[in-house]
Structures are given as structure tokens and as C-alpha cells.
Design a protein around this motif. Structure first.
Motif, PDB file in Angstrom:
ATOM      1  N   VAL A   1       0.856  -1.184   0.000  1.00  0.00           N
ATOM      2  CA  VAL A   1       0.000   0.000   0.000  1.00  0.00           C
ATOM      3  C   VAL A   1       0.889   1.229   0.000  1.00  0.00           C
ATOM      4  CG1 VAL A   1      -1.786   1.268   1.236  1.00  0.00           C
ATOM      5  CG2 VAL A   1      -1.813  -1.235   1.235  1.00  0.00           C
ATOM      6  N   ASP A   2       0.665   2.132  -0.962  1.00  0.00           N
ATOM      7  CA  ASP A   2       1.467   3.346  -1.063  1.00  0.00           C
ATOM      8  C   ASP A   2       0.889   4.482  -0.241  1.00  0.00           C
ATOM      9  OD1 ASP A   2       3.263   2.134  -2.820  1.00  0.00           O
ATOM     10  OD2 ASP A   2       1.979   2.572  -4.545  1.00  0.00           O
ATOM     11  N   VAL A   3      -0.431   4.564  -0.164  1.00  0.00           N
ATOM     12  CA  VAL A   3      -1.075   5.662   0.548  1.00  0.00           C
ATOM     13  C   VAL A   3      -2.460   5.210   1.007  1.00  0.00           C
ATOM     14  CG1 VAL A   3      -2.091   6.670  -1.530  1.00  0.00           C
ATOM     15  CG2 VAL A   3      -1.646   8.123   0.448  1.00  0.00           C
TER      16      VAL A   3
ATOM     17  N   VAL B   1      -1.049   8.895   5.257  1.00  0.00           N
ATOM     18  CA  VAL B   1      -2.509   8.965   5.333  1.00  0.00           C
ATOM     19  C   VAL B   1      -2.964  10.345   4.895  1.00  0.00           C
ATOM     20  CG1 VAL B   1      -4.534   8.823   6.825  1.00  0.00           C
ATOM     21  CG2 VAL B   1      -2.585   7.291   7.209  1.00  0.00           C
ATOM     22  N   ILE B   2      -3.937  10.362   3.974  1.00  0.00           N
ATOM     23  CA  ILE B   2      -4.579  11.605   3.542  1.00  0.00           C
ATOM     24  C   ILE B   2      -6.007  11.568   4.059  1.00  0.00           C
ATOM     25  CG2 ILE B   2      -5.315  13.000   1.583  1.00  0.00           C
ATOM     26  CD1 ILE B   2      -3.033  11.816  -0.023  1.00  0.00           C
ATOM     27  N   CYS B   3      -6.390  12.612   4.747  1.00  0.00           N
ATOM     28  CA  CYS B   3      -7.732  12.656   5.329  1.00  0.00           C
ATOM     29  C   CYS B   3      -8.571  13.680   4.593  1.00  0.00           C
ATOM     30  CB  CYS B   3      -7.644  13.011   6.815  1.00  0.00           C
ATOM     31  SG  CYS B   3      -9.240  12.941   7.653  1.00  0.00           S
ATOM     32  N   GLY B   4      -9.713  13.243   4.076  1.00  0.00           N
ATOM     33  CA  GLY B   4     -10.635  14.149   3.397  1.00  0.00           C
ATOM     34  C   GLY B   4     -12.046  13.869   3.865  1.00  0.00           C
ATOM     35  N   VAL B   5     -12.431  14.479   4.960  1.00  0.00           N
ATOM     36  CA  VAL B   5     -13.716  14.199   5.606  1.00  0.00           C
ATOM     37  C   VAL B   5     -14.602  15.428   5.498  1.00  0.00           C
ATOM     38  CG1 VAL B   5     -14.875  13.614   7.762  1.00  0.00           C
ATOM     39  CG2 VAL B   5     -12.679  12.555   7.194  1.00  0.00           C
ATOM     40  N   GLY B   6     -15.817  15.233   4.991  1.00  0.00           N
ATOM     41  CA  GLY B   6     -16.793  16.309   4.926  1.00  0.00           C
ATOM     42  C   GLY B   6     -16.420  17.364   3.909  1.00  0.00           C
ATOM     43  N   HIS B   7     -16.805  18.596   4.262  1.00  0.00           N
ATOM     44  CA  HIS B   7     -16.517  19.729   3.382  1.00  0.00           C
ATOM     45  C   HIS B   7     -15.283  20.475   3.879  1.00  0.00           C
ATOM     46  CE1 HIS B   7     -20.259  18.962   1.314  1.00  0.00           C
ATOM     47  NE2 HIS B   7     -20.929  18.999   2.472  1.00  0.00           N
ATOM     48  N   GLU B   8     -14.942  21.531   3.171  1.00  0.00           N
ATOM     49  CA  GLU B   8     -13.722  22.273   3.500  1.00  0.00           C
ATOM     50  C   GLU B   8     -13.797  22.896   4.889  1.00  0.00           C
ATOM     51  OE1 GLU B   8     -10.836  25.704   1.482  1.00  0.00           O
ATOM     52  OE2 GLU B   8     -12.699  25.094   0.500  1.00  0.00           O
ATOM     53  N   THR B   9     -15.010  23.208   5.339  1.00  0.00           N
ATOM     54  CA  THR B   9     -15.161  23.856   6.646  1.00  0.00           C
ATOM     55  C   THR B   9     -15.236  22.861   7.789  1.00  0.00           C
ATOM     56  OG1 THR B   9     -17.561  23.913   6.305  1.00  0.00           O
ATOM     57  CG2 THR B   9     -16.295  25.865   5.640  1.00  0.00           C
ATOM     58  N   ASP B  10     -15.291  21.565   7.466  1.00  0.00           N
ATOM     59  CA  ASP B  10     -15.394  20.547   8.509  1.00  0.00           C
ATOM     60  C   ASP B  10     -13.998  20.110   8.952  1.00  0.00           C
ATOM     61  OD1 ASP B  10     -18.194  20.501   8.360  1.00  0.00           O
ATOM     62  OD2 ASP B  10     -18.122  19.145   6.621  1.00  0.00           O
ATOM     63  N   PHE B  11     -13.773  20.062  10.272  1.00  0.00           N
ATOM     64  CA  PHE B  11     -12.505  19.617  10.838  1.00  0.00           C
ATOM     65  C   PHE B  11     -12.771  18.514  11.846  1.00  0.00           C
ATOM     66  CE2 PHE B  11     -11.369  23.782   9.275  1.00  0.00           C
ATOM     67  CZ  PHE B  11     -10.092  23.602   8.787  1.00  0.00           C
ATOM     68  N   SER B  12     -11.820  17.561  11.920  1.00  0.00           N
ATOM     69  CA  SER B  12     -11.936  16.468  12.886  1.00  0.00           C
ATOM     70  C   SER B  12     -10.550  16.129  13.404  1.00  0.00           C
ATOM     71  CB  SER B  12     -12.573  15.239  12.227  1.00  0.00           C
ATOM     72  OG  SER B  12     -11.716  14.750  11.210  1.00  0.00           O
ATOM     73  N   LEU B  13     -10.502  15.314  14.457  1.00  0.00           N
ATOM     74  CA  LEU B  13      -9.207  14.884  14.983  1.00  0.00           C
ATOM     75  C   LEU B  13      -8.422  14.094  13.937  1.00  0.00           C
ATOM     76  CD1 LEU B  13     -10.145  13.772  18.630  1.00  0.00           C
ATOM     77  CD2 LEU B  13      -8.987  15.866  17.894  1.00  0.00           C
TER      78      LEU B  13
ATOM     79  N   PHE C   1      -6.109  16.241  11.867  1.00  0.00           N
ATOM     80  CA  PHE C   1      -4.857  16.664  12.499  1.00  0.00           C
ATOM     81  C   PHE C   1      -3.884  15.503  12.681  1.00  0.00           C
ATOM     82  CE2 PHE C   1      -8.096  19.709  13.908  1.00  0.00           C
ATOM     83  CZ  PHE C   1      -7.521  20.896  13.468  1.00  0.00           C
ATOM     84  N   ALA C   2      -4.406  14.290  12.740  1.00  0.00           N
ATOM     85  CA  ALA C   2      -3.532  13.126  12.902  1.00  0.00           C
ATOM     86  C   ALA C   2      -2.958  12.656  11.568  1.00  0.00           C
ATOM     87  CB  ALA C   2      -4.302  11.986  13.562  1.00  0.00           C
ATOM     88  N   ALA C   3      -3.627  12.995  10.475  1.00  0.00           N
ATOM     89  CA  ALA C   3      -3.190  12.524   9.155  1.00  0.00           C
ATOM     90  C   ALA C   3      -1.947  13.284   8.695  1.00  0.00           C
ATOM     91  CB  ALA C   3      -4.325  12.698   8.151  1.00  0.00           C
ATOM     92  N   ASP C   4      -1.281  12.698   7.725  1.00  0.00           N
ATOM     93  CA  ASP C   4      -0.096  13.358   7.147  1.00  0.00           C
ATOM     94  C   ASP C   4      -0.497  14.563   6.305  1.00  0.00           C
ATOM     95  OD1 ASP C   4       2.229  11.441   7.824  1.00  0.00           O
ATOM     96  OD2 ASP C   4       0.689  10.098   7.037  1.00  0.00           O
ATOM     97  N   VAL C   5      -1.619  14.446   5.597  1.00  0.00           N
ATOM     98  CA  VAL C   5      -2.100  15.533   4.745  1.00  0.00           C
ATOM     99  C   VAL C   5      -3.601  15.642   4.918  1.00  0.00           C
ATOM    100  CG1 VAL C   5      -2.342  16.395   2.379  1.00  0.00           C
ATOM    101  CG2 VAL C   5      -0.254  15.193   3.052  1.00  0.00           C
ATOM    102  N   ARG C   6      -4.115  16.875   5.025  1.00  0.00           N
ATOM    103  CA  ARG C   6      -5.561  17.089   5.085  1.00  0.00           C
ATOM    104  C   ARG C   6      -6.024  17.619   3.748  1.00  0.00           C
ATOM    105  NH1 ARG C   6      -9.120  21.326   5.414  1.00  0.00           N
ATOM    106  NH2 ARG C   6     -11.158  20.789   6.338  1.00  0.00           N
TER     107      ARG C   6
END
Length: 206
Positions: free
Chosen positions: A2-4, A36-48, A51-56
Motif C-alpha cells: 500500500v502506497d497511501v 494517510v490523507i484525510c478528506g472528511v466532509g466539506h472544507e469547513t469541517d474539521f476532525s481529529l 490533524f492526525a493525518a499526514d495531509v488534510r
């Protein structure tokens, strides 16, 4: 292999996205050895998880674009890199060609045949200059001799005779007569003119 890893979910309510605020999820993302790339919800949505991922990424689609670049953009990058590589290769080949030409020229100058030809050319140049100098000196000498001849002709007895004068000598003593006091009536004189000699007898003097 797995690369990403992409952690993603489309937009939703706070309750729908709350799972990404779970400590266990955040710790698992932070502990992952795979990026890990994290893409959750919309641009205004933030989650833990963000912040834990390598890239948001602001959205799931943006996360996918980060992993798989746009085909057109990727092609443009390839074209740009190819052009830069071609320019670098061309410059390198050109510099090597110039260096080779300079080295070849240097070797030609060091060649015995070239040095011999250059020496011959220098000798030829010296001969031409020497010949020109000799001709100039000879011309000056001729002019000087001509001038001296003219001056000698002006003071030469023969030149004087040619202008109508004569040289008179006493026949017996061979002395040149400079004055009437040196002769007496009846004396025989030798007279030299430009084209010959003759004798004359003094009849009288004044």
C-alpha cells in the motif's frame, strides 16, 4: 504493498462525522507507517483525524486528486521536464563540442607540421622585409651617388672645360699658367679644352 491510505467521507451532519473525532481512529492514523490523507466532509469541517493525518484534503475528491494528479497537469509536467532535459543535453553536447574544437585547435598548433609551416612563413616574411629594406637602401645609395656625381661634375676640371674654360700650361715647364706674369711674348703654351689639346704662341700681353 500500500502506497497511501485515504480516510474520506462525504459531507454530513456533525453526528455523521463524529466517528472521525474518535481517539482510537486518530491514534490509528497517527501510528500508520503508510502516509494517510484525510478528506472528511466539506472544507469547513474539521476532525481529529484531519490533524492526525499526514495531509488534510478539504474534500474526498480533493484527496483523490492529491493521490492521482490530473492527467493534463501530469502531461504538462512531463513535457516541461522533457524540454528541460533536452535543453540540458543540448547545452552539454554544445559545451563538449566547443571543448573538443579548442583542444583540436591546440593540438594543431602543437603539431610539428604546423610549427614547421609557421617557421617557414616567418622566414618568408623576414626575407620579404629584408628584400624591401635592401631595395630601399639601394635606392638611397643611388640617389646619394647621383648627388655626389653632380657635385663632382661641378668641381671637375673636365666639367669646367665643358663650360668653355681652358687649362693653359707652359710647354717647357708643364706648369699651369695662372697669371700673365708667368708668360712672355714668344712663349709656346699648351692649351687643353674639352675635346682636345693644341699649342699657342704668346704674341703680346697686356
Amino acid at each position: 504493498a500500500v502506497d497511501v491510505i485515504i480516510v474520506a467521507r462525504g459531507g454530513g451532519s456533525l453526528e455523521d462525522l463524529w466517528a472521525f473525532n474518535d481517539e482510537r481512529v486518530a491514534r490509528a492514523i497517527a501510528a500508520s507507517r503508510v502516509p494517510v490523507i484525510c478528506g472528511v466532509g466539506h472544507e469547513t469541517d474539521f476532525s481529529l483525524a484531519d490533524f492526525a493525518a499526514d495531509v488534510r484534503a478539504p474534500t474526498p475528491s480533493a484527496a483523490a486528486e492529491l493521490v492521482v494528479p490530473d492527467h493534463t497537469e501530469l502531461r504538462a509536467q512531463v513535457v516541461g521536464l522533457s524540454a528541460a532535459l533536452a535543453t540540458t543535453l543540448h547545452r552539454s553536447i554544445q559545451e563538449r563540442s566547443w571543448n573538443l574544437a579548442r583542444q583540436t585547435q591546440t593540438l594543431k598548433h602543437l603539431s610539428p607540421a604546423v610549427q614547421l609551416a609557421q617557421a617557414r612563413q616567418r622566414v618568408d616574411d623576414l626575407l620579404v622585409r629584408a628584400e624591401a629594406s635592401l631595395r630601399h637602401d639601394l635606392l638611397l645609395r643611388r640617389e646619394q651617388v647621383s648627388g655626389l656625381n653632380g657635385r663632382l661634375a661641378g668641381v671637375s676640371p673636365l666639367g669646367t672645360l665643358e663650360r668653355g674654360y681652358a687649362i693653359v700650361r707652359q710647354r717647357e715647364t708643364r706648369k699651369v699658367v695662372h697669371s700673365v706674369k708667368q708668360v712672355a711674348p714668344g712663349d709656346v703654351l699648351e692649351v687643353r679644352v674639352a675635346d682636345g689639346d693644341f699649342e699657342a704662341q704668346v704674341q703680346s700681353k697686356q
